[in-house]
Design a protein around this motif. Sequence first.
Motif, short mmCIF file in Angstrom:
data_model
loop_
_atom_site.label_atom_id
_atom_site.label_comp_id
_atom_site.label_asym_id
_atom_site.label_seq_id
_atom_site.Cartn_x
_atom_site.Cartn_y
_atom_site.Cartn_z
N VAL A 179 0.85 -1.19 0.00
CA VAL A 179 0.00 0.00 0.00
C VAL A 179 0.89 1.24 0.00
CG1 VAL A 179 -1.89 1.19 1.19
CG2 VAL A 179 -1.66 -1.30 1.40
N GLY A 180 0.79 2.03 -1.06
CA GLY A 180 1.60 3.25 -1.12
C GLY A 180 1.57 3.84 -2.51
N GLY A 181 2.40 4.87 -2.73
CA GLY A 181 2.50 5.45 -4.06
C GLY A 181 1.40 6.45 -4.35
N ASN A 182 1.57 7.69 -3.93
CA ASN A 182 0.63 8.73 -4.37
C ASN A 182 1.10 9.23 -5.74
OD1 ASN A 182 2.79 10.42 -3.95
ND2 ASN A 182 1.95 11.41 -2.12
N ALA A 183 0.50 10.31 -6.23
CA ALA A 183 0.82 10.75 -7.59
C ALA A 183 2.28 11.18 -7.74
CB ALA A 183 -0.12 11.88 -8.01
N GLN A 184 2.86 11.73 -6.68
CA GLN A 184 4.23 12.23 -6.77
C GLN A 184 5.28 11.13 -6.53
OE1 GLN A 184 5.06 15.54 -4.16
NE2 GLN A 184 7.15 15.79 -4.91
N PHE A 185 4.99 10.23 -5.63
CA PHE A 185 5.98 9.25 -5.19
C PHE A 185 5.64 7.83 -5.67
CE2 PHE A 185 5.95 12.37 -1.48
CZ PHE A 185 7.04 13.10 -1.96
N GLY A 186 4.98 7.74 -6.81
CA GLY A 186 4.55 6.44 -7.31
C GLY A 186 5.69 5.46 -7.51
N GLY A 187 6.85 5.97 -7.90
CA GLY A 187 7.99 5.09 -8.14
C GLY A 187 8.34 4.24 -6.93
N VAL A 198 3.14 -1.26 4.13
CA VAL A 198 2.47 0.02 3.98
C VAL A 198 3.48 1.16 4.14
CG1 VAL A 198 1.75 0.19 6.43
CG2 VAL A 198 0.46 1.41 4.67
N GLY A 199 3.42 2.11 3.21
CA GLY A 199 4.24 3.30 3.38
C GLY A 199 5.06 3.79 2.22
N PRO A 200 5.63 2.93 1.38
CA PRO A 200 6.50 3.47 0.33
C PRO A 200 5.78 4.47 -0.58
CG PRO A 200 6.85 1.10 0.54
CD PRO A 200 5.64 1.45 1.38
N GLY A 201 6.20 5.71 -0.54
CA GLY A 201 5.60 6.74 -1.38
C GLY A 201 4.15 7.04 -1.05
N LEU A 202 3.70 6.64 0.13
CA LEU A 202 2.30 6.83 0.51
C LEU A 202 1.93 8.30 0.64
CD1 LEU A 202 -0.38 5.52 1.50
CD2 LEU A 202 0.57 5.56 3.81
N GLY A 203 2.90 9.12 1.06
CA GLY A 203 2.60 10.52 1.31
C GLY A 203 1.98 10.70 2.69
N THR A 204 1.69 11.95 3.02
CA THR A 204 1.22 12.23 4.38
C THR A 204 -0.04 13.08 4.39
OG1 THR A 204 2.74 14.09 4.45
CG2 THR A 204 3.54 12.03 5.42
#
Lengths: 276, 276, 276, 276
Positions: free
Chosen positions: B31-39, B98-104
């Motif tokens: 679970v993770g990867g928002n639009a900016q940190f999808g990689g 959970v967390g990689p590139g999830l954003g805050t």
Amino acid sequence: METLTEQILRDTIRIRPDKSHKGTYGRVCLVGGNAQFGGAIMMATEAAVYSGAGLNTTLTDPVNFVSLHSRLPEAMVADFHDTEQLEQLVKAATTVVVGPGLGTDADSLTALETVFKTVTPAQILIIDGSAITLVADKSLTLPKARLVFTPHEMEWQRLSGIPISNQHNDENEKVRAELNGIVVLKSHHTRIYTAKGTYLNPTGTPAQATGGMGDTLAGMVGGFTAQFTDLENAVLAAVYTHSAIADELAESQYVVLPTQIMHQLPRFMHEHQALK
Amino acid sequence: METLTEQILRDTIRIRPDKSHKGTYGRVCLVGGNAQFGGAIMMATEAAVYSGAGLNTTLTDPVNFVSLHSRLPEAMVADFHDTEQLEQLVKAATTVVVGPGLGTDADSLTALETVFKTVTPAQILIIDGSAITLVADKSLTLPKARLVFTPHEMEWQRLSGIPISNQHNDENEKVRAELNGIVVLKSHHTRIYTAKGTYLNPTGTPAQATGGMGDTLAGMVGGFTAQFTDLENAVLAAVYTHSAIADELAESQYVVLPTQIMHQLPRFMHEHQALK
Amino acid sequence: METLTEQILRDTIRIRPDKSHKGTYGRVCLVGGNAQFGGAIMMATEAAVYSGAGLNTTLTDPVNFVSLHSRLPEAMVADFHDTEQLEQLVKAATTVVVGPGLGTDADSLTALETVFKTVTPAQILIIDGSAITLVADKSLTLPKARLVFTPHEMEWQRLSGIPISNQHNDENEKVRAELNGIVVLKSHHTRIYTAKGTYLNPTGTPAQATGGMGDTLAGMVGGFTAQFTDLENAVLAAVYTHSAIADELAESQYVVLPTQIMHQLPRFMHEHQALK
Amino acid sequence: METLTEQILRDTIRIRPDKSHKGTYGRVCLVGGNAQFGGAIMMATEAAVYSGAGLNTTLTDPVNFVSLHSRLPEAMVADFHDTEQLEQLVKAATTVVVGPGLGTDADSLTALETVFKTVTPAQILIIDGSAITLVADKSLTLPKARLVFTPHEMEWQRLSGIPISNQHNDENEKVRAELNGIVVLKSHHTRIYTAKGTYLNPTGTPAQATGGMGDTLAGMVGGFTAQFTDLENAVLAAVYTHSAIADELAESQYVVLPTQIMHQLPRFMHEHQALK
């Protein structure tokens, strides 16, 4: 039960005739891949292309067009929600592969029913994955076509009504005869049930136990049956090849990814084609 | 503090049993990867797949579906904004990362809270990156599960309250005990705090100092813990493997990219699996 | 005019210190890539990542997010139309690269002006491609920063007012001094003008004469200057490396593609780093 | 009829002059790829880039931008529905390739008519695939330009009116003269009809009989004609090279994929360029 050997490859993978063109090697139409399971139809398509089918068109959710083309510009794409186009492309196909990542919602069912209504007795139809589940759950009437089913054990239980613990050759063959097709029952040593006999695939490795392996096999069965005229041999050779390549890769890999198998197909098929 | 050796690999990476299927090797839900940190979530997923987990599903912002599938059709995808589907997929998982590139932002928080509400004590939960920051910033109550934290030093400061300059073993172990989990404290020589003891990872190279290296480790921890039954050993072996591969690559590379590490996993794990 | 030699590599590419992390190797912020020229910023970003910069964020038209991430999950992405985020990311950067595929319309100009307003004297700013054209056409005031210009001959004519046929060292150096930066004047043998002197790059091959080569160089200059403290040396080493790799590849290739050059960077930089 | 030999390569693939830049090697503008057949224009573009054309812009349906850039950031993209931009890009081109995956609907026809209205007698125009079908079906008037047609036998039947069984050299040459261009009639041994003579391509293998092979050839003809001044030789060399690479690959592959051919171009062209 007969155990397959490399001989099935030499009996099946013909030397390509000099005077031939892409039409000589068949048209594969692949139907599957909803928004969540799009990878499945991409792997099936890639397997069909790398096994040498002449022309390959994939009907899938449009969200999958770009990722499929990023990997594989060799395939054509269309939207499986467009019933008219689906019918046209199914009609034009030598082999139709339906099911990888198709899902089981209303749209999936509509696409499957369209395929069933459209195929004709001379066409080959590979029924895989979600399509098997739908056939079982919705008690769909199977179309008249040259049918190949590629269930894993749980899907076979759904389709045949035989619990996994009772999936013995006699019981399986009985249901296969009712289905009037070929059944590829995938497990750590896959068995293939046909009108001519039952076969055991001796190749295969636990390094293959990862998601997408079945989708890849379905695509290969599509590619082999579109090219090679003896349907039974084509299915047997595809099953043997799929695991034989995995065995080779597993000599130096802990896990073998589906996409690694397909990329070995052109080399492997060259090495094992019919002798001149 | 015990320094890890290659022995941890032979103790952990079991020879795969012949009779097995993809279910045998666990389900990873990432679970993770928002639009900016999808990689970040793509790298974590790729690492889980290449380490041999049986089935991998990634819940991410839909903008990342296509790029993830372009690289890796082997993974399934879903939208992390769809709380119901998130719950279902978390429930079905062996390990949740959970967390990689999830954003805050608010959506990230909602997804994290859903994961926390859904996991059960028998499940493994890897808490990485933005998820650690959210836990610290929002003082979230941790769920009852088999917890693994993978902070870098700044994230550990946020979570533990211990300033980077004071992150000594005694202080770290004290907080780890309160957290009731395993802590992988990433630095140029990563330390791992567990209920059984503290370990120093001797492998690692400054060639690894580039963005995405931590996301890759989180995905590997996901893949290893889903397959190998001893949780502590699985975490230790993943940490060791991650940097040992980097060391190999750094013999001929000035910088080692995260995506290069994962592609070595099948070969490296084959070479270092348990002896027959 | 001094001709560069391999010595510039050993003087610049330091052995990485054991105790370091991604922050040690700088943050690169790349701004460019409209809908038509998105490939340019992808190549620049890929070059920055493969040259070893610690963290890389690309501000581009959102249409490019997916293709960039399909190739390179190691980079983060943001929309260059979002002025607030652009400001934040520029502020956080060690080096800003602006221009590859940026275009010259109103949106491009706004992004460029935002960069110019935001950078501070301690930051490195690489001005490339469309950004050079915009500076010339709109007579933009240059910001106070550590400036590096990377024009080809036509762009230099636009910026300096010196016709291509008159681009001799004295004339060029005079304008460079007014610009108060470093000028990399790209041609079949690139010259570099700095406050300390003028340099000739002896490497390079006509196999490099293909679209995207300049974008790749801009990204490498970004990656090198973010990591290596002597700005002038970092620029010189990037220019030398770019063409030296092309020379190697041209020994067996009629044309050398930009994306082939970047993938050689980790190996080449390893071979040519400072001696211990 | 003259049979081509390797000599055509040495006569055509010139050693690149040291003092040159990307403009020296021509601009290729490729027009094609609707939503269904996008892979075709991607393959054509990739072939043009790998054959060394200086600058390459692809006008296609926007759905194809991302997949094209994922594979090939070296190319620029634009929307073929934007007539004004299409005109500008055609005007700027050395060679225009129109047709791969273009389709035959109203939008396709508009794009083709725009190309025909815009090209000038000095420009090279490659007419391939759907564009040939449209010319035949709509009885379009051909523009005054340096025309190259690349039909397969069925497309040639449509264009020339000669049934496949009657496509003998005399009949074909007669129609070619009326068309006032070069005709590349693709079959298992391709024949090339020019004002100077008729040529037989001796290379080629049935392993090439798969979808996308023709699109790849069209892109190569685009790349070769943009760089090499003798139009007839450039076409002949492209045809020879395309199948000669396939022959090499077929020594170890059962099927040769189009994308595998292009990636061999830089190496193959290096080995067969003019002797110093």
